[in-house]
Design a protein around this motif. Structure first.
Motif, PDB file in Angstrom:
ATOM      1  N   LEU A 344       0.826  -1.206   0.000  1.00  0.00           N
ATOM      2  CA  LEU A 344       0.000   0.000   0.000  1.00  0.00           C
ATOM      3  C   LEU A 344       0.862   1.259   0.000  1.00  0.00           C
ATOM      4  CD1 LEU A 344      -2.801   1.345   0.249  1.00  0.00           C
ATOM      5  CD2 LEU A 344      -2.589   1.104   2.738  1.00  0.00           C
ATOM      6  N   VAL A 345       1.869   1.299   0.849  1.00  0.00           N
ATOM      7  CA  VAL A 345       2.732   2.484   0.934  1.00  0.00           C
ATOM      8  C   VAL A 345       3.509   2.660  -0.366  1.00  0.00           C
ATOM      9  CG1 VAL A 345       4.708   3.489   2.135  1.00  0.00           C
ATOM     10  CG2 VAL A 345       2.889   2.394   3.440  1.00  0.00           C
ATOM     11  N   TRP A 346       3.897   1.562  -1.008  1.00  0.00           N
ATOM     12  CA  TRP A 346       4.593   1.652  -2.296  1.00  0.00           C
ATOM     13  C   TRP A 346       3.732   2.390  -3.323  1.00  0.00           C
ATOM     14  CZ3 TRP A 346       3.670   0.015  -7.301  1.00  0.00           C
ATOM     15  CH2 TRP A 346       4.769   0.021  -8.175  1.00  0.00           C
ATOM     16  N   HIS A 347       2.436   2.056  -3.384  1.00  0.00           N
ATOM     17  CA  HIS A 347       1.533   2.743  -4.313  1.00  0.00           C
ATOM     18  C   HIS A 347       1.404   4.224  -3.952  1.00  0.00           C
ATOM     19  CE1 HIS A 347      -0.118  -0.486  -6.852  1.00  0.00           C
ATOM     20  NE2 HIS A 347       0.031  -1.281  -5.800  1.00  0.00           N
ATOM     21  N   VAL A 348       1.371   4.538  -2.654  1.00  0.00           N
ATOM     22  CA  VAL A 348       1.263   5.941  -2.231  1.00  0.00           C
ATOM     23  C   VAL A 348       2.485   6.728  -2.682  1.00  0.00           C
ATOM     24  CG1 VAL A 348       1.189   7.474  -0.227  1.00  0.00           C
ATOM     25  CG2 VAL A 348      -0.219   5.418  -0.258  1.00  0.00           C
ATOM     26  N   LEU A 349       3.681   6.183  -2.455  1.00  0.00           N
ATOM     27  CA  LEU A 349       4.912   6.895  -2.799  1.00  0.00           C
ATOM     28  C   LEU A 349       5.107   7.020  -4.303  1.00  0.00           C
ATOM     29  CD1 LEU A 349       7.357   5.336  -0.176  1.00  0.00           C
ATOM     30  CD2 LEU A 349       6.268   7.576  -0.091  1.00  0.00           C
ATOM     31  N   MET A 350       4.571   6.072  -5.083  1.00  0.00           N
ATOM     32  CA  MET A 350       4.708   6.122  -6.535  1.00  0.00           C
ATOM     33  C   MET A 350       3.709   7.072  -7.193  1.00  0.00           C
ATOM     34  SD  MET A 350       7.277   4.191  -7.254  1.00  0.00           S
ATOM     35  CE  MET A 350       7.952   4.751  -5.690  1.00  0.00           C
ATOM     36  N   GLY A 351       2.729   7.566  -6.422  1.00  0.00           N
ATOM     37  CA  GLY A 351       1.736   8.485  -6.981  1.00  0.00           C
ATOM     38  C   GLY A 351       0.543   7.802  -7.592  1.00  0.00           C
ATOM     39  N   ASN A 352       0.379   6.512  -7.348  1.00  0.00           N
ATOM     40  CA  ASN A 352      -0.793   5.803  -7.848  1.00  0.00           C
ATOM     41  C   ASN A 352      -2.034   6.171  -7.041  1.00  0.00           C
ATOM     42  OD1 ASN A 352       0.948   4.567  -9.627  1.00  0.00           O
ATOM     43  ND2 ASN A 352       1.161   2.692  -8.420  1.00  0.00           N
ATOM     44  N   GLN A 353      -3.193   5.935  -7.620  1.00  0.00           N
ATOM     45  CA  GLN A 353      -4.443   6.261  -6.936  1.00  0.00           C
ATOM     46  C   GLN A 353      -4.743   5.203  -5.874  1.00  0.00           C
ATOM     47  OE1 GLN A 353      -8.189   6.196  -9.161  1.00  0.00           O
ATOM     48  NE2 GLN A 353      -8.811   8.097  -8.154  1.00  0.00           N
ATOM     49  N   VAL A 354      -4.964   5.665  -4.647  1.00  0.00           N
ATOM     50  CA  VAL A 354      -5.265   4.792  -3.516  1.00  0.00           C
ATOM     51  C   VAL A 354      -6.750   4.941  -3.202  1.00  0.00           C
ATOM     52  CG1 VAL A 354      -4.754   4.270  -1.099  1.00  0.00           C
ATOM     53  CG2 VAL A 354      -2.920   5.032  -2.625  1.00  0.00           C
ATOM     54  N   ILE A 355      -7.492   3.842  -3.343  1.00  0.00           N
ATOM     55  CA  ILE A 355      -8.945   3.852  -3.160  1.00  0.00           C
ATOM     56  C   ILE A 355      -9.290   3.006  -1.943  1.00  0.00           C
ATOM     57  CG2 ILE A 355     -11.185   3.392  -4.242  1.00  0.00           C
ATOM     58  CD1 ILE A 355      -9.736   3.433  -6.955  1.00  0.00           C
ATOM     59  N   TRP A 356     -10.025   3.587  -1.013  1.00  0.00           N
ATOM     60  CA  TRP A 356     -10.559   2.858   0.136  1.00  0.00           C
ATOM     61  C   TRP A 356     -12.068   2.827   0.002  1.00  0.00           C
ATOM     62  CZ3 TRP A 356      -8.287   1.415   5.175  1.00  0.00           C
ATOM     63  CH2 TRP A 356      -6.892   1.365   5.128  1.00  0.00           C
ATOM     64  N   ARG A 357     -12.638   1.638   0.132  1.00  0.00           N
ATOM     65  CA  ARG A 357     -14.090   1.480  -0.012  1.00  0.00           C
ATOM     66  C   ARG A 357     -14.642   0.801   1.227  1.00  0.00           C
ATOM     67  NH1 ARG A 357     -16.130  -1.520  -5.354  1.00  0.00           N
ATOM     68  NH2 ARG A 357     -14.954  -3.222  -4.346  1.00  0.00           N
ATOM     69  N   GLY A 358     -15.580   1.491   1.887  1.00  0.00           N
ATOM     70  CA  GLY A 358     -16.154   0.949   3.112  1.00  0.00           C
ATOM     71  C   GLY A 358     -17.292   1.811   3.610  1.00  0.00           C
ATOM     72  N   ALA A 359     -17.926   1.361   4.685  1.00  0.00           N
ATOM     73  CA  ALA A 359     -19.114   2.037   5.212  1.00  0.00           C
ATOM     74  C   ALA A 359     -18.788   3.008   6.338  1.00  0.00           C
ATOM     75  CB  ALA A 359     -20.126   0.995   5.707  1.00  0.00           C
ATOM     76  N   ASP A 360     -17.536   3.087   6.765  1.00  0.00           N
ATOM     77  CA  ASP A 360     -17.150   3.954   7.883  1.00  0.00           C
ATOM     78  C   ASP A 360     -16.290   5.104   7.358  1.00  0.00           C
ATOM     79  OD1 ASP A 360     -16.385   5.162  10.190  1.00  0.00           O
ATOM     80  OD2 ASP A 360     -15.732   3.345  11.213  1.00  0.00           O
ATOM     81  N   PRO A 361     -16.885   6.296   7.117  1.00  0.00           N
ATOM     82  CA  PRO A 361     -16.091   7.434   6.601  1.00  0.00           C
ATOM     83  C   PRO A 361     -14.986   7.857   7.552  1.00  0.00           C
ATOM     84  CG  PRO A 361     -18.456   7.837   6.395  1.00  0.00           C
ATOM     85  CD  PRO A 361     -18.307   6.635   7.268  1.00  0.00           C
ATOM     86  N   GLY A 362     -15.240   7.786   8.868  1.00  0.00           N
ATOM     87  CA  GLY A 362     -14.226   8.202   9.828  1.00  0.00           C
ATOM     88  C   GLY A 362     -12.987   7.333   9.780  1.00  0.00           C
ATOM     89  N   LEU A 363     -13.182   6.018   9.614  1.00  0.00           N
ATOM     90  CA  LEU A 363     -12.052   5.105   9.522  1.00  0.00           C
ATOM     91  C   LEU A 363     -11.237   5.372   8.258  1.00  0.00           C
ATOM     92  CD1 LEU A 363     -10.604   2.558  10.651  1.00  0.00           C
ATOM     93  CD2 LEU A 363     -12.121   1.216   9.162  1.00  0.00           C
ATOM     94  N   ILE A 364     -11.938   5.596   7.138  1.00  0.00           N
ATOM     95  CA  ILE A 364     -11.244   5.856   5.873  1.00  0.00           C
ATOM     96  C   ILE A 364     -10.491   7.177   5.937  1.00  0.00           C
ATOM     97  CG2 ILE A 364     -11.609   6.305   3.410  1.00  0.00           C
ATOM     98  CD1 ILE A 364     -13.934   4.356   3.506  1.00  0.00           C
ATOM     99  N   GLN A 365     -11.110   8.188   6.528  1.00  0.00           N
ATOM    100  CA  GLN A 365     -10.439   9.486   6.618  1.00  0.00           C
ATOM    101  C   GLN A 365      -9.210   9.403   7.512  1.00  0.00           C
ATOM    102  OE1 GLN A 365     -13.046  12.698   7.650  1.00  0.00           O
ATOM    103  NE2 GLN A 365     -11.408  14.208   7.737  1.00  0.00           N
ATOM    104  N   SER A 366      -9.279   8.610   8.586  1.00  0.00           N
ATOM    105  CA  SER A 366      -8.102   8.458   9.446  1.00  0.00           C
ATOM    106  C   SER A 366      -6.973   7.749   8.710  1.00  0.00           C
ATOM    107  CB  SER A 366      -8.486   7.697  10.710  1.00  0.00           C
ATOM    108  OG  SER A 366      -8.774   6.330  10.417  1.00  0.00           O
ATOM    109  N   ALA A 367      -7.328   6.774   7.850  1.00  0.00           N
ATOM    110  CA  ALA A 367      -6.297   6.103   7.051  1.00  0.00           C
ATOM    111  C   ALA A 367      -5.632   7.071   6.091  1.00  0.00           C
ATOM    112  CB  ALA A 367      -6.924   4.934   6.283  1.00  0.00           C
ATOM    113  N   PHE A 368      -6.443   7.940   5.477  1.00  0.00           N
ATOM    114  CA  PHE A 368      -5.880   8.936   4.557  1.00  0.00           C
ATOM    115  C   PHE A 368      -4.992   9.929   5.301  1.00  0.00           C
ATOM    116  CE2 PHE A 368      -9.492   8.480   1.224  1.00  0.00           C
ATOM    117  CZ  PHE A 368      -8.918   7.296   0.795  1.00  0.00           C
ATOM    118  N   THR A 369      -5.420  10.341   6.487  1.00  0.00           N
ATOM    119  CA  THR A 369      -4.618  11.288   7.268  1.00  0.00           C
ATOM    120  C   THR A 369      -3.248  10.698   7.593  1.00  0.00           C
ATOM    121  OG1 THR A 369      -6.633  12.200   8.254  1.00  0.00           O
ATOM    122  CG2 THR A 369      -4.562  12.680   9.367  1.00  0.00           C
TER     123      THR A 369
END
Length: 557
Positions: A344-369
């Motif tokens: 996952l971190v490799w994709h982030v550092l390479m500039g690829n699009q990171v998509i999180w799909r789930g029902a908990d917006p707070g959890l996804i936003q914390s992952a993005f932060t």
């Protein structure tokens, strides 16, 4: 704020005149004698005399000067002591009278008044403009018209000027000053328009003027009777000058406190420059929104702290998110596992699009932060939670609701990674962070087949720090900050060498070797450098291009 606000008027008989002036008087610094506890005789009397003189200096001017003033040129009566407001927090006093308290300021304001109502005007003669110099100060001026049924053209010309010696501070305050001065000007214009409509309803002046006989001999006398009309008469506002004193005093206080100096150790980082540029763009957009129709009040009155809120990606924001959340990179690594975390971190550092799909917006936003802390601010484009897919050119962090389908061209692309967050059982808000492993199942999928175990070098060093349990979360955060600064410096060198100087591939390869980007994981290091190059600030790029052009011109000169 070390500035002065003045309301100016173009009198048809006497030309540009200063009507009302508000200045900030800072408390005096303690003298060595007063610090020792022994007061200097006569100091209190002398200070009291200076304050009284400051408020009445220009009011008690010579009889000849008072004789040149008509009602349209005068705001307060000669016997009026003026207005004083004291800021209890700072001890600053805001003094208002027709003219400044100091003779030097009187000439500066006088020149600003003349220029704002004669030569320094914007197209249409209404609107803001900036002018000035180091000797006489810099001026932010906003000219406007006030309706008057007895004036030439049924309107009179006014301006509000703000004079300061700090040019950079005044320019940076342009959106703030424009936004709040417009409110004051619109209030004056709307009040005067009601008076104008009432007077026109009683006696329409246009018909009277059309039926009157024009005579060159009596024309000056006719005009002199209409020229001496005060702003108080035009607005019928009984407390006009007290209201303007409050508005101008607040403007000086608010404008002085909204921007503060901060001591930096060395030059500002690229993240700081990008944040400043984005804040400036937001303020410019806000000023444009205020002039557009159909914009909601919530957007117009959005505070400046909220404008920058979306750009700050520190861990302090994690405590504000509801429900379960990721607390740090180490916590995310524990939940995902070392192998999937590295992918996952490799994709982030390479500039690829990171998509999180789930029902908990707070959890996804914390992952993005947490994940956004891996990148420079200029490389982050985030959509925290959406009900539809957004293309990669719009965002490299995308949160989706569980029912949103992923397009085929995205799921089959090697430049994206999908993290599906599936609930194992009902999630309670009061659960601890460690329960994420039992409450959620995280599945990572990507069409990328390239191995991620070799590089980039930054990821290898980061994993060493994360796997060392003797290092606290704060120490790992500082380690990541140092790694980012190290690689941003390499990005600057590569940008200068390849983009600005236009060197060839062979020379670029030598520079990469010098930067330590070759060897194992070389391909990943180069991709990281090229992606991070897009996050350089416009200020830095413009500085480099200006320096290069200046160097090209200097030999010919």
């Amino acid at each position: 704020m070390n500035a002065l606000v003045a309301l100016c008027h173009f009198c048809e008989l006497h030309g540009p005149r200063t009507l009302f002036c508000t200045e900030a008087l800072h408390p005096p610094s303690p003298s060595p004698s007063s610090q020792g506890g022994a007061p200097v005789p006569g100091d209190r009397d002398r200070n009291g005399d200076q304050e009284g003189e400051g408020l009445t200096m220009r009011a008690n001017s010579s009889a000849s000067q008072r004789g040149e003033m008509c009602d349209g040129c005068r705001s307060l009566p000669t016997s009026h002591p003026g207005f004083v407001s004291i800021d209890d927090e700072t001890g600053i006093r805001f003094l208002s009278h027709q003219h400044p308290r100091q003779p030097q300021l009187f000439s500066v304001v006088r020149q600003a008044c003349v220029r704002s109502l004669s030569c320094e005007v914007c197209p249409g003669r209404e609107g803001p403009i900036f002018f000035g110099d180091e000797q006489h100060g810099f001026v932010f001026s906003h000219t406007f018209f006030i309706k008057d049924s007895l004036a030439r053209g049924f309107q009179r010309w006014y301006s509000i000027v703000l004079v300061a010696m700090d040019r950079i501070y005044l320019i940076n305050s342009w959106p703030f000053l424009l936004r709040h001065l417009k409110l004051t000007i619109q209030s004056l214009q709307s009040t005067a328009l009601k008076v104008f409509d009432n007077e026109q309803g009683v006696c329409p002046q246009r018909a009277v003027r059309m039926n009157s006989v024009f005579s060159p001999a009596v024309f000056p006398h006719q005009r002199s009777g209409n020229a001496a009309r005060s702003l108080t008469s035009l607005t019928q506002h009984p407390n006009l000058w007290a209201s303007l004193h409050s508005s101008f005093s607040w403007l000086l206080k608010a404008c002085g406190s909204r921007l503060t100096e901060k001591l930096l150790e060395g030059a500002p980082t690229e993240d700081t420059l990008v944040l400043i540029e984005r804040q400036t763009e937001q303020e410019e957009e806000m000023s444009c929104w205020e002039g557009a129709e159909g914009v909601s009040k919530s957007l117009r009155h959005q505070s400046e702290s909220e404008q920058v809120h979306g750009f700050l990606c520190d861990n302090a924001k994690l405590d504000e998110l509801p429900g379960l959340k990721f607390g740090s990179l180490r916590h995310l690594r524990q939940v995902l596992g070392a192998v999937e975390f590295r992918q996952l971190v490799w994709h982030v550092l390479m500039g690829n699009q990171v998509i999180w799909r789930g029902a908990d917006p707070g959890l996804i936003q914390s992952a993005f932060t947490v994940l956004k802390s891996l990148l420079p601010v200029g490389c982050v484009r985030s959509v925290p939670y959406s009900s539809q897919y957004e293309e990669a050119y719009k965002c490299n962090f995308l949160g989706l609701s569980p029912d949103v389908p992923i397009p085929t061209h995205v799921s089959s692309s090697e430049f994206s990674v999908l993290v599906d967050v599936c609930s194992e059982r009902s999630c309670q808000v009061s659960a601890m962070r460690d329960d994420l492993l039992s409450l959620y199942q995280l599945t990572i999928s990507s069409a990328n087949t390239q191995p991620t175990d070799k590089g980039p070098t930054l990821l290898n060093k980061l994993e060493v720090a994360l796997s060392n349990e003797n290092l606290s979360v704060d120490v790992v955060s500082h380690c990541l900050l140092c790694l980012k600064e190290e690689w941003m410096n390499k990005v600057k060198v590569l940008f200068k060498f390849s983009k600005v100087d236009g060197r060839g591939r062979e020379d670029t390869q030598k520079v990469l070797a010098l930067l330590g980007a070759t060897g194992p994981g070389e391909e990943d290091n180069v991709r990281l450098l090229k992606f991070w190059m897009t996050g350089l600030s416009k200020t830095y790029k413009s500085h480099l291009m200006t320096a290069v052009r200046g160097g090209e011109r200097s030999p010919s000169q």
